[in-house]
Design a protein around this motif. Structure first.
Motif, PDB file in Angstrom:
ATOM      1  N   ASP A  93     146.771 -28.749  31.558  1.00 22.88           N
ATOM      2  CA  ASP A  93     145.456 -28.729  32.211  1.00 22.88           C
ATOM      3  C   ASP A  93     144.481 -29.693  31.554  1.00 22.88           C
ATOM      4  O   ASP A  93     143.306 -29.755  31.941  1.00 22.88           O
ATOM      5  CB  ASP A  93     144.870 -27.305  32.171  1.00 22.88           C
ATOM      6  CG  ASP A  93     145.624 -26.347  33.076  1.00 22.88           C
ATOM      7  OD1 ASP A  93     146.285 -26.837  34.008  1.00 22.88           O
ATOM      8  OD2 ASP A  93     145.551 -25.128  32.846  1.00 22.88           O
TER       9      ASP A  93
ATOM     10  N   GLU B  74     143.462 -29.683  28.274  1.00 23.49           N
ATOM     11  CA  GLU B  74     142.638 -29.100  27.217  1.00 23.49           C
ATOM     12  C   GLU B  74     142.828 -29.876  25.913  1.00 23.49           C
ATOM     13  O   GLU B  74     143.953 -30.264  25.561  1.00 23.49           O
ATOM     14  CB  GLU B  74     143.009 -27.633  26.999  1.00 23.49           C
ATOM     15  CG  GLU B  74     142.159 -26.903  25.982  1.00 23.49           C
ATOM     16  CD  GLU B  74     140.696 -26.865  26.346  1.00 23.49           C
ATOM     17  OE1 GLU B  74     139.897 -27.446  25.586  1.00 23.49           O
ATOM     18  OE2 GLU B  74     140.357 -26.275  27.396  1.00 23.49           O
TER      19      GLU B  74
ATOM     20  N   LYS C  35     141.479 -23.526  21.555  1.00 21.87           N
ATOM     21  CA  LYS C  35     141.910 -23.070  22.881  1.00 21.87           C
ATOM     22  C   LYS C  35     143.390 -23.378  23.125  1.00 21.87           C
ATOM     23  O   LYS C  35     144.052 -22.699  23.909  1.00 21.87           O
ATOM     24  CB  LYS C  35     141.049 -23.727  23.964  1.00 21.87           C
ATOM     25  CG  LYS C  35     139.597 -23.254  23.972  1.00 21.87           C
ATOM     26  CD  LYS C  35     138.811 -23.839  25.115  1.00 21.87           C
ATOM     27  CE  LYS C  35     137.371 -23.337  25.126  1.00 21.87           C
ATOM     28  NZ  LYS C  35     137.303 -21.883  25.351  1.00 21.87           N
TER      29      LYS C  35
ATOM     30  N   ASP D  84     138.497 -15.027  27.102  1.00 21.84           N
ATOM     31  CA  ASP D  84     137.911 -15.442  28.382  1.00 21.84           C
ATOM     32  C   ASP D  84     138.737 -16.516  29.080  1.00 21.84           C
ATOM     33  O   ASP D  84     138.799 -16.578  30.310  1.00 21.84           O
ATOM     34  CB  ASP D  84     136.477 -15.955  28.163  1.00 21.84           C
ATOM     35  CG  ASP D  84     135.534 -14.846  27.708  1.00 21.84           C
ATOM     36  OD1 ASP D  84     135.843 -13.671  28.000  1.00 21.84           O
ATOM     37  OD2 ASP D  84     134.516 -15.159  27.058  1.00 21.84           O
ATOM     38  N   SER D  85     139.406 -17.352  28.293  1.00 21.28           N
ATOM     39  CA  SER D  85     140.157 -18.471  28.866  1.00 21.28           C
ATOM     40  C   SER D  85     141.354 -18.025  29.693  1.00 21.28           C
ATOM     41  O   SER D  85     141.893 -18.811  30.476  1.00 21.28           O
ATOM     42  CB  SER D  85     140.633 -19.404  27.751  1.00 21.28           C
ATOM     43  OG  SER D  85     139.560 -19.900  26.997  1.00 21.28           O
TER      44      SER D  85
ATOM     45  N   TYR E  74     141.589 -16.330  32.217  1.00 24.81           N
ATOM     46  CA  TYR E  74     141.359 -16.399  33.666  1.00 24.81           C
ATOM     47  C   TYR E  74     141.384 -17.831  34.188  1.00 24.81           C
ATOM     48  O   TYR E  74     141.348 -18.051  35.395  1.00 24.81           O
ATOM     49  CB  TYR E  74     140.022 -15.738  33.994  1.00 24.81           C
ATOM     50  CG  TYR E  74     139.956 -14.299  33.563  1.00 24.81           C
ATOM     51  CD1 TYR E  74     140.651 -13.308  34.247  1.00 24.81           C
ATOM     52  CD2 TYR E  74     139.216 -13.916  32.436  1.00 24.81           C
ATOM     53  CE1 TYR E  74     140.610 -11.988  33.842  1.00 24.81           C
ATOM     54  CE2 TYR E  74     139.174 -12.599  32.020  1.00 24.81           C
ATOM     55  CZ  TYR E  74     139.875 -11.638  32.726  1.00 24.81           C
ATOM     56  OH  TYR E  74     139.848 -10.319  32.308  1.00 24.81           O
ATOM     57  N   THR E  75     141.445 -18.816  33.280  1.00 24.27           N
ATOM     58  CA  THR E  75     141.491 -20.224  33.692  1.00 24.27           C
ATOM     59  C   THR E  75     142.875 -20.828  33.524  1.00 24.27           C
ATOM     60  O   THR E  75     143.080 -21.997  33.857  1.00 24.27           O
ATOM     61  CB  THR E  75     140.476 -21.056  32.875  1.00 24.27           C
ATOM     62  OG1 THR E  75     140.885 -21.094  31.499  1.00 24.27           O
ATOM     63  CG2 THR E  75     139.080 -20.456  32.976  1.00 24.27           C
ATOM     64  N   TRP E  76     143.813 -20.057  33.004  1.00 20.44           N
ATOM     65  CA  TRP E  76     145.145 -20.600  32.736  1.00 20.44           C
ATOM     66  C   TRP E  76     146.029 -20.656  33.973  1.00 20.44           C
ATOM     67  O   TRP E  76     147.117 -21.227  33.937  1.00 20.44           O
ATOM     68  CB  TRP E  76     145.840 -19.771  31.661  1.00 20.44           C
ATOM     69  CG  TRP E  76     145.233 -19.926  30.299  1.00 20.44           C
ATOM     70  CD1 TRP E  76     144.401 -20.919  29.883  1.00 20.44           C
ATOM     71  CD2 TRP E  76     145.406 -19.056  29.177  1.00 20.44           C
ATOM     72  NE1 TRP E  76     144.036 -20.735  28.574  1.00 20.44           N
ATOM     73  CE2 TRP E  76     144.641 -19.590  28.109  1.00 20.44           C
ATOM     74  CE3 TRP E  76     146.124 -17.892  28.966  1.00 20.44           C
ATOM     75  CZ2 TRP E  76     144.583 -18.991  26.856  1.00 20.44           C
ATOM     76  CZ3 TRP E  76     146.064 -17.290  27.716  1.00 20.44           C
ATOM     77  CH2 TRP E  76     145.306 -17.831  26.674  1.00 20.44           C
ATOM     78  N   GLY E  77     145.609 -20.044  35.036  1.00 17.15           N
ATOM     79  CA  GLY E  77     146.399 -20.076  36.264  1.00 17.15           C
ATOM     80  C   GLY E  77     147.344 -18.893  36.376  1.00 17.15           C
ATOM     81  O   GLY E  77     147.631 -18.184  35.403  1.00 17.15           O
TER      82      GLY E  77
END
Length: 489
Positions: free
Chosen positions: A302, A304, A309, A330-331, A333-336
């Protein structure tokens, strides 16, 4: 014929021991009581009434019940183990109902059962609204339930150092087999709790020296080593929770919470090489490393560039999932969606038996894979004998059947319970994830339960409370109570 089917349970001795256990719970309630007395006097009355209720009931039982026979059999041990968790939850829910939170009976019981089983799901939406004394009690619940209420009591009460104590110990301890550290069951229980206490105190000191205030450091150490997952950080502490000074120690102690405490004990005696060479421990480490590398690959794909992270957050999430702690970054939910099956598989698998984690336990997974490998070999060489070995020890063939039955019952219970909860008013996806999380004592939410379980219908909360108990006691200790053969001679 009638005498052959007569109830064969030592009821009076069970009731007497339950009386002692209620007094033990009152003793633990003194901690949040004195804390509230010093800092938050608004909750003193709630804890005073709760302690008084425990003491009155416990003393009344202990002083009036005089059993003729003091020995406990196997059935007595299994029944007592299941009853204790329910009774502790019933008395433990009183502060939730009497404090300014004013939870309903069902909500309070759900919260209490979630704490004692170290599941970590909650009906509370905002931790800042929870009185600090009550929140300390929530964390103490998890800590007490981490190694086990019965195991603590066996260590505390010499009268249980008997065949009955051993039955109770085996009924509550997790895993396929139960290694004894010492010849006497009370000595084994004391060693386990000594290790548990040292780990908790060590993490608490590290977090306190680091960025967390003493209160948050104590609560988080109780929740982390027990792999319970109640998060007590809010405001400025929530910002500190996301720093490396907190996350790295929490990763280490979540990992240790997922290790068989017998191995930790052996390592403390200098038998480090023996502990590190354990096949189950090595499998546990390999699964964590491979899962972390997979998520690291997803994060790098992605684009990063932040090292924290890329490395720390994936490892934190993997260890949290496999140990059923339930903390999240929190991350995540952004990992797919590609990492969702990995995290669910880790939650289902769980860490080592003899630890504080939930799930199927990696011991059973490894044992089943070895058994499957042998069966494949037998297709080519049907007349050859392939022993099932773990750490160089040949295991009895019937153990493979026992593990296979556990898997089948676990999945069947998951399917049936998910259907029941969905019928009671939840969407199918949310119902099955809630059951999945509660049965594995993982403590995560999804969809309508992402922030809290307050929206679950009351009947659904009761079903999920039962599922948490069944998962914590590894199915058969509870399910056997619903069979006719258990209640007959």
């Amino acid at each position: 014929m009638r005498s052959r089917h007569r109830l064969n349970i030592n009821v009076m001795e069970l009731v007497r021991i339950i009386g002692f256990l209620i007094l033990v719970e009152a003793m633990f309630m003194l901690v949040p009581f004195f804390y509230s007395l010093i800092t938050d006097k608004a909750e003193v009355e709630a804890f005073a009434i709760s302690i008084a209720a425990n003491v009155v009931v416990g003393l009344s039982i202990v002083l009036t019940v005089k059993p003729r026979v003091r020995e406990l059999g196997k059935r007595d041990g299994m029944l007592l183990t299941a009853l204790v968790w329910v009774i502790f939850s019933l008395f433990g829910m009183l502060p939730f109902m009497l404090s300014e939170m004013r939870l309903s009976i069902v909500e309070a019981f759900f919260e209490s059962m979630s704490g004692f089983t170290t599941t970590g799901v909650s009906v509370l939406e905002n931790i800042e609204d929870v009185p600090r004394g009550v929140n300390l009690w929530r964390c103490l619940m998890q800590w007490l339930g981490g190694v086990g209420i019965i195991i603590f009591t066996v260590a505390l009460l010499p009268m249980l150092n008997s065949s009955g104590g051993m039955q109770m110990f085996n009924a509550e301890a997790t895993g396929i087999t139960h290694d004894k550290i010492r010849p006497r069951v009370s000595q084994t229980a004391k060693r386990l709790w000594a290790i548990y206490g040292v780990l908790t105190a060590t993490l608490g000191v590290i977090l306190w020296i680091g960025p967390l205030p003493m209160y948050e450091a104590v609560c988080q150490s109780l929740s982390t080593v027990s792999t319970g997952g109640f998060n007590s950080c809010s405001g400025e502490s929530a910002e500190a929770w996301a720093t490396l000074g907190v996350r790295i120690p929490v990763i280490i102690f979540m990992f240790l919470g997922g290790v068989n405490f017998v191995l930790i004990y052996r390592a403390s005696l200098g038998q480090v090489r023996r502990a590190l060479s354990d096949a189950i421990f090595r499998g546990y480490v390999v699964v964590i490393l491979l899962s972390t590398l997979f998520i690291v690959g997803v994060v790098l794909s992605d684009g990063e560039t932040d090292l924290e992270k890329i490395l720390v957050e994936p490892l934190f999430q993997v260890v949290s999932a496999i140990t059923s702690t339930g903390y999240s970054v929190d991350s995540v939910y952004t990992w797919g969606k590609v990492i969702a099956p990995v995290l669910m598989a880790l939650m289902l698998m769980g860490a080592c038996a003899g630890s504080t984690s939930g799930g199927l336990k990696i011991d059973r997974v490894i044992f089943l894979l070895k058994s499957a490998k042998n069966e494949i070999k037998k297709v080519v060489h049907p007349n050859r004998y392939y022993p099932l070995t773990v750490n160089g020890v040949v295991k009895p063939p019937e153990l493979a059947l026992k593990v296979a039955v556990f898997f089948v019952v676990y999945l069947a219970l998951l399917m049936i319970s998910g259907l029941v909860v969905s019928i009671l008013g939840m969407s199918v996806d949310d119902a099955y994830f809630a059951v999945f999380s509660c049965l594995g004592n993982a403590g995560l939410g999804f969809g309508e339960t992402a922030s809290s379980y307050a929206s679950v219908p009351d009947a659904g909360k009761l079903v999920l409370s039962f599922i948490m108990l069944v998962g914590r006691l590894e199915l058969f200790t509870v399910l056997i109570l619903f069979t006719r053969s258990f209640w007959r001679r």
